[in-house]
Design an enzyme around this catalytic site. Structure first.
Site, PDB file in Angstrom:
ATOM      1  N   CYS A 128      -0.077  -3.210   3.378  1.00 53.35           N
ATOM      2  CA  CYS A 128      -0.579  -3.546   4.287  1.00 53.35           C
ATOM      3  C   CYS A 128       0.105  -5.232   3.664  1.00 53.35           C
ATOM      4  O   CYS A 128      -0.909  -5.377   3.190  1.00 53.35           O
ATOM      5  CB  CYS A 128      -1.560  -4.286   5.091  1.00 53.35           C
ATOM      6  SG  CYS A 128      -2.225  -1.974   5.487  1.00 53.35           S
ATOM      7  N   ARG A 139       5.514  -4.979   3.099  1.00 51.26           N
ATOM      8  CA  ARG A 139       4.436  -3.796   2.439  1.00 51.26           C
ATOM      9  C   ARG A 139       3.952  -3.233   3.502  1.00 51.26           C
ATOM     10  O   ARG A 139       2.918  -2.554   3.117  1.00 51.26           O
ATOM     11  CB  ARG A 139       3.176  -5.070   2.186  1.00 51.26           C
ATOM     12  CG  ARG A 139       3.262  -6.489   1.949  1.00 51.26           C
ATOM     13  CD  ARG A 139       2.205  -7.326   1.449  1.00 51.26           C
ATOM     14  NE  ARG A 139       1.195  -6.776   1.216  1.00 51.26           N
ATOM     15  CZ  ARG A 139       0.751  -7.056  -0.098  1.00 51.26           C
ATOM     16  NH1 ARG A 139       1.296  -7.711  -1.192  1.00 51.26           N
ATOM     17  NH2 ARG A 139      -0.194  -6.855  -0.825  1.00 51.26           N
ATOM     18  N   TRP A 175       0.506  -0.122   6.886  1.00 47.92           N
ATOM     19  CA  TRP A 175       0.955   0.819   6.350  1.00 47.92           C
ATOM     20  C   TRP A 175      -0.418   1.836   6.743  1.00 47.92           C
ATOM     21  O   TRP A 175      -1.461   1.745   5.523  1.00 47.92           O
ATOM     22  CB  TRP A 175       1.473   1.165   4.795  1.00 47.92           C
ATOM     23  CG  TRP A 175       1.935   1.967   3.853  1.00 47.92           C
ATOM     24  CD1 TRP A 175       3.578   2.022   4.186  1.00 47.92           C
ATOM     25  CD2 TRP A 175       0.656   3.120   3.530  1.00 47.92           C
ATOM     26  NE1 TRP A 175       3.139   2.828   4.121  1.00 47.92           N
ATOM     27  CE2 TRP A 175       2.106   4.047   2.774  1.00 47.92           C
ATOM     28  CE3 TRP A 175      -0.176   2.992   2.998  1.00 47.92           C
ATOM     29  CZ2 TRP A 175       2.195   4.977   2.403  1.00 47.92           C
ATOM     30  CZ3 TRP A 175      -0.855   4.039   1.568  1.00 47.92           C
ATOM     31  CH2 TRP A 175       0.847   4.937   1.324  1.00 47.92           C
ATOM     32  N   ASN A 209      -6.176  -5.477   4.084  1.00 51.40           N
ATOM     33  CA  ASN A 209      -5.383  -4.847   2.902  1.00 51.40           C
ATOM     34  C   ASN A 209      -6.291  -4.185   1.722  1.00 51.40           C
ATOM     35  O   ASN A 209      -6.962  -4.791   1.138  1.00 51.40           O
ATOM     36  CB  ASN A 209      -4.279  -5.612   2.990  1.00 51.40           C
ATOM     37  CG  ASN A 209      -3.855  -5.316   1.272  1.00 51.40           C
ATOM     38  OD1 ASN A 209      -3.029  -5.958   0.529  1.00 51.40           O
ATOM     39  ND2 ASN A 209      -3.092  -4.200   0.961  1.00 51.40           N
ATOM     40  N   GLY A 210      -5.774  -3.225   1.948  1.00 54.23           N
ATOM     41  CA  GLY A 210      -7.139  -2.754   0.810  1.00 54.23           C
ATOM     42  C   GLY A 210      -7.384  -1.140   1.348  1.00 54.23           C
ATOM     43  O   GLY A 210      -7.343  -0.420   1.905  1.00 54.23           O
ATOM     44  N   GLU A 266      17.778   6.851 -11.087  1.00 50.90           N
ATOM     45  CA  GLU A 266      16.999   5.935 -10.149  1.00 50.90           C
ATOM     46  C   GLU A 266      18.273   6.872  -8.999  1.00 50.90           C
ATOM     47  O   GLU A 266      17.866   6.311  -7.539  1.00 50.90           O
ATOM     48  CB  GLU A 266      18.001   5.319 -10.711  1.00 50.90           C
ATOM     49  CG  GLU A 266      17.275   3.926  -9.476  1.00 50.90           C
ATOM     50  CD  GLU A 266      16.333   2.989  -8.763  1.00 50.90           C
ATOM     51  OE1 GLU A 266      15.627   3.683  -9.125  1.00 50.90           O
ATOM     52  OE2 GLU A 266      16.395   2.574  -8.223  1.00 50.90           O
ATOM     53  N   LYS A 283      17.043   6.967  -5.112  1.00 45.10           N
ATOM     54  CA  LYS A 283      17.026   5.706  -4.008  1.00 45.10           C
ATOM     55  C   LYS A 283      17.551   6.754  -2.727  1.00 45.10           C
ATOM     56  O   LYS A 283      17.961   6.184  -1.282  1.00 45.10           O
ATOM     57  CB  LYS A 283      18.880   5.147  -4.494  1.00 45.10           C
ATOM     58  CG  LYS A 283      18.167   3.747  -5.654  1.00 45.10           C
ATOM     59  CD  LYS A 283      17.844   3.029  -4.636  1.00 45.10           C
ATOM     60  CE  LYS A 283      16.696   2.786  -4.457  1.00 45.10           C
ATOM     61  NZ  LYS A 283      15.584   2.325  -5.399  1.00 45.10           N
ATOM     62  N   GLU A 301      14.707   8.370  -1.041  1.00 47.01           N
ATOM     63  CA  GLU A 301      13.570   7.674  -0.257  1.00 47.01           C
ATOM     64  C   GLU A 301      14.401   7.285   1.133  1.00 47.01           C
ATOM     65  O   GLU A 301      13.440   7.025   1.835  1.00 47.01           O
ATOM     66  CB  GLU A 301      12.676   6.689  -1.683  1.00 47.01           C
ATOM     67  CG  GLU A 301      14.058   5.670  -1.534  1.00 47.01           C
ATOM     68  CD  GLU A 301      12.857   4.508  -2.555  1.00 47.01           C
ATOM     69  OE1 GLU A 301      12.075   4.435  -2.815  1.00 47.01           O
ATOM     70  OE2 GLU A 301      13.676   3.870  -3.186  1.00 47.01           O
ATOM     71  N   HIS A 331      18.808  25.354 -17.271  1.00 43.95           N
ATOM     72  CA  HIS A 331      17.231  25.423 -17.587  1.00 43.95           C
ATOM     73  C   HIS A 331      16.321  25.190 -15.958  1.00 43.95           C
ATOM     74  O   HIS A 331      15.461  25.073 -16.096  1.00 43.95           O
ATOM     75  CB  HIS A 331      16.905  24.599 -18.741  1.00 43.95           C
ATOM     76  CG  HIS A 331      16.682  24.659 -20.610  1.00 43.95           C
ATOM     77  ND1 HIS A 331      16.576  25.337 -20.833  1.00 43.95           N
ATOM     78  CD2 HIS A 331      18.033  23.786 -20.936  1.00 43.95           C
ATOM     79  CE1 HIS A 331      17.930  25.677 -21.940  1.00 43.95           C
ATOM     80  NE2 HIS A 331      17.999  24.157 -21.749  1.00 43.95           N
ATOM     81  N   LYS A 336       6.992  -1.533  -0.152  1.00 42.56           N
ATOM     82  CA  LYS A 336       7.902  -2.177  -0.765  1.00 42.56           C
ATOM     83  C   LYS A 336       6.480  -2.261  -2.210  1.00 42.56           C
ATOM     84  O   LYS A 336       6.627  -2.189  -3.596  1.00 42.56           O
ATOM     85  CB  LYS A 336       8.418  -3.580  -0.743  1.00 42.56           C
ATOM     86  CG  LYS A 336       9.194  -3.794  -2.041  1.00 42.56           C
ATOM     87  CD  LYS A 336      10.310  -4.437  -1.812  1.00 42.56           C
ATOM     88  CE  LYS A 336      11.166  -5.474  -2.930  1.00 42.56           C
ATOM     89  NZ  LYS A 336      11.989  -3.550  -3.161  1.00 42.56           N
TER      90      LYS A 336
HETATM   91  C1  G6P Z   1       7.029   1.319  -4.721  1.00 47.28           C
HETATM   92  C2  G6P Z   1       7.981   1.038  -3.737  1.00 47.28           C
HETATM   93  C3  G6P Z   1       9.380   0.733  -5.096  1.00 47.28           C
HETATM   94  C4  G6P Z   1       8.993   0.668  -6.706  1.00 47.28           C
HETATM   95  C5  G6P Z   1       7.896   0.621  -6.688  1.00 47.28           C
HETATM   96  C6  G6P Z   1       7.102   0.042  -7.704  1.00 47.28           C
HETATM   97  O1  G6P Z   1       7.422   2.692  -4.704  1.00 47.28           O
HETATM   98  O2  G6P Z   1       9.035   2.251  -2.909  1.00 47.28           O
HETATM   99  O3  G6P Z   1      10.298   0.556  -4.432  1.00 47.28           O
HETATM  100  O4  G6P Z   1       9.762   0.850  -7.573  1.00 47.28           O
HETATM  101  O5  G6P Z   1       6.792   1.075  -5.511  1.00 47.28           O
HETATM  102  O6  G6P Z   1       6.841  -0.944  -7.503  1.00 47.28           O
HETATM  103  P1  G6P Z   1       6.659  -2.683  -8.686  1.00 47.28           P
HETATM  104  O7  G6P Z   1       6.556  -3.311  -7.227  1.00 47.28           O
HETATM  105  O8  G6P Z   1       5.520  -2.091  -9.019  1.00 47.28           O
HETATM  106  O9  G6P Z   1       8.059  -2.368  -9.505  1.00 47.28           O
END
Ligand code: G6P
Length: 606
Positions: free
Chosen positions: A2, A28, A75, A101-102, A479, A483, A486, A502, A601
């Site tokens: 949020c 956020r 969120w 937020n929280g 990674e 990507k 997600e 395995h 994010k």
């Molecule tokens: C969320 C985001 C990711 C990010 C992760 C860690 O899951 O969607 O893209 O890698 O948080 O975030 P940070 O700000 O700690 O790198």
């Protein structure tokens, strides 16, 4: 998660700027949004489920009159994303508006108590208890200001709050506990927001609040108070330069694509972070008995690769750990001789902050790599490095991942030199090699973009993807998988290629796409074996490898040709095709890569 913002102007309406700032906070959370303003003794509220732009056109956020207002992008945690649960929330009389937020941990207990006293709740949120609790204190004879202080003192959990009220329409109140909140000051007025970036169009003068503080803002000044003892806290504003030049899409369809293409430029910044801080960090790492390197999501993948690089270049053992697992997996051995290197783009991920809080309580040394100045991480670290990737808006991390890697390479080089594991000549040679990487990335973007675009079209209907890599490129396979799943929602697996026998191989049948990250390093000959095993079972092999590697090319169904690069640094250019692959697959499927469903994010809830 949020995002919240509040503005109080001396002489003009706030709604337009609230929406402008709110859009910068959309990373956020983006399942619903709302705005509250006060105009002529009336509290106006517009809110609903949906994205800010859509709601702005539908509800006319920007046209709401008033010189004071708060806004929220959500969120969902408590209560589905719908109009009723969207913020701002109000009391029974509709005189107090709160954005939050929280999570309020003890909201159930407070809610039961307030319901018994006759309060009527409209939403399922934890937040709604706050305006009702303030209202209750006012009923019991407290002034508005004291009622807010009393109410906030009862809250447990994580909260950044923005509060406005008809009881005092010229006062905006901000509260910070665990969730981030900054104050902005300008000639035109005063601000509160979840991050500094969202204030960058309005002011450079900011105050970062600490946990347990609240701020009372009027157009002619501010007062910060520590909630526990109600004492005034003296804090002066800092001037923080934040580039806004990277904050719009600049002609790209999505932020994610723009950010992928920005990498050659911003990698140059990350490679050149100040040696002084790298040295300080390397010294502390060198002195430690155990080193842990932690992160969440993409930042964990950087941590994993960081651990390999520290081992390879500096002969340092650093245990990579997913931040949320850190305390249960390693808490018992953390002590004054331990170092925890936290990697977090936002510097606000609660799992990371909780791990650090624990490590700090055990007297460990806390170090950080982040993209966000004045974030909570920067304030708890003994030494931190600002990776300088500039703001990243797309929810899926791209340029900040390669920026983290660049900093980790530089750190390992400096640590290797300090520890006598690298000679000056070797160090100089590595510096020359890493300086070439932004140029290599530029070439990759130019050459592979059209190839990957076609592949995305061809494979977007697959049921699942398998990503395999070895050694330094195993985190790159992880990674690529992250990507892909997600932003496209296609189930995907990633494994070290050697481990694929395995388990994952049982998923392979005719036509299943298996992506191999296969640079020409010491892992290549083993990768070839793994490719043969997959091919024999009908997999479609999509390989990222050196452009002139005819053996790999022949074996593969699809080939993504990469320029020659010093293989030590191959993870940075080799992740680029995977970022593009996920991006184009998402767009082929009609998904919004910038705002994938259910994600945010910056994850500020446990
Ligand atoms: C969320 C985001 C990711 C990010 C992760 C860690 O899951 O969607 O893209 O890698 O948080 O975030 P940070 O700000 O700690 O790198």
């Amino acid at each position: 998660m949020c995002g919240i913002i509040g503005i109080l102007y001396k002489g003009r309406h706030v709604a337009k700027d609230l929406v402008r700032g709110l859009k910068l906070l959309e990373y956020r959370g983006y399942d619903s949004a709302g705005v509250a303003t006060i105009n002529r003794d009336e509290l106006l509220i517009e809110k609903d489920k949906g994205r800010i732009d859509v709601l702005n056109s539908k509800l006319g956020f920007e046209d709401m009159p008033g010189r004071i207002g708060v806004a929220h992008t959500r969120w969902a945690t408590h209560g589905a994303p719908d109009k009723i649960n969207a913020h701002p929330h109000t009391d029974c009389d509709g005189k107090i508006a709160v954005v939050h937020n929280g999570i309020i941990d003890n909201f159930n207990e407070i809610k039961d108590e307030l319901i018994r006293k006759g309060h009527i709740f409209k939403s399922l949120t934890d937040t709604e208890v706050i305006p009702h609790l303030i209202e209750e204190y006012i009923k019991n004879g407290y002034s508005y200001r004291d009622a807010v202080i009393e109410a906030v003192s009862r809250l447990e959990g994580a909260y950044a709050l923005g509060i406005i009220s008809l009881y005092d329409p010229n006062l905006m109140i901000g509260v910070k506990q665990l969730s981030p909140l900054v104050v902005g000051l300008s000639e035109d007025g005063v601000f509160i927001a979840s991050d500094i970036n969202s204030l960058s169009p309005f002011t450079k003068n900011v105050i970062v609040l600490d946990d347990g503080e609240m701020v009372f803002l009027r157009t002619d000044g501010y007062e910060i108070m520590r909630i526990s003892n109600r004492q005034r806290v003296d804090k002066k504003p800092l001037t923080i330069e934040i580039g806004t030049q990277f904050a719009d899409k600049e002609g790209y369809v999505h932020y994610m694509l723009k950010e992928i293409f920005e990498q050659p430029v911003v990698l140059n910044y990350s490679i050149r972070v100040q040696e002084h801080y790298l040295n300080l960090m390397a010294e502390l790492l060198d002195r430690s008995k155990e080193i842990f390197i932690i992160g969440a999501g993409t930042s964990y993948h950087a941590a994993l690769l960081g651990s390999m690089i520290l081992s390879r270049i500096a002969r340092l053992t650093a245990i990579p750990v997913i931040a949320s697992e850190f305390v249960s997996q390693y808490g018992d051995v953390v002590n004054v001789e331990s170092s925890v290197l936290a990697i977090s783009q936002s510097g606000e991920t609660i799992d990371v902050l909780k791990a650090i809080e624990f490590a700090k309580s055990r007297a460990a040394t806390i170090l950080g790599i982040t993209n966000t100045l004045a974030s909570t991480l920067t304030r708890v670290c003994r030494v931190y490095i600002h990776q300088q990737s500039l703001p990243e808006i797309g929810v899926a991390a791209t340029k900040t991942f390669t920026g983290q890697l660049a900093v980790l390479y530089r750190l390992a080089m400096v640590a290797g030199k300090r520890r006598g594991k690298l000679s000056q000549r070797e160090m100089d040679e590595m510096k020359v090699e890493i300086a070439k990487i932004p140029g290599v990335v530029e070439a990759v973007l130019r050459n592979v973009d059209p190839i990957v675009k076609k592949l995305a079209k061809k494979y977007s209907k697959t049921k699942y993807f398998i990503f395999l890599g070895r050694g330094l490129n195993y985190p790159i396979a992880l990674e690529g998988r992250l990507k892909m799943l997600e932003i496209t929602y296609i189930p995907s697996l990633a494994y070290p290629a050697g481990e694929s026998k395995h388990g994952p191989i049982s998923l392979v049948e005719e036509g299943v796409p298996v992506i191999f990250v296969a640079p020409p390093d010491e892992t290549r000959r083993f990768i070839i074996g793994n490719m043969e095993e997959m091919k024999a079972r009908g997999a479609k092999l999509i390989t990222i490898g050196y452009s002139d590697d005819s053996e790999l090319k022949e074996l593969s169904d699809e080939y993504i040709p990469m320029p020659m690069v010093n293989t030590l640094f191959s993870p940075i250019p080799y992740v680029i095709p995977l970022q593009l692959f996920a991006y184009y697959t998402a767009t082929v499927l009609g998904r919004d890569p910038d705002k994938p469903r259910n994600l945010a994010k910056s994850v500020t809830v446990l």
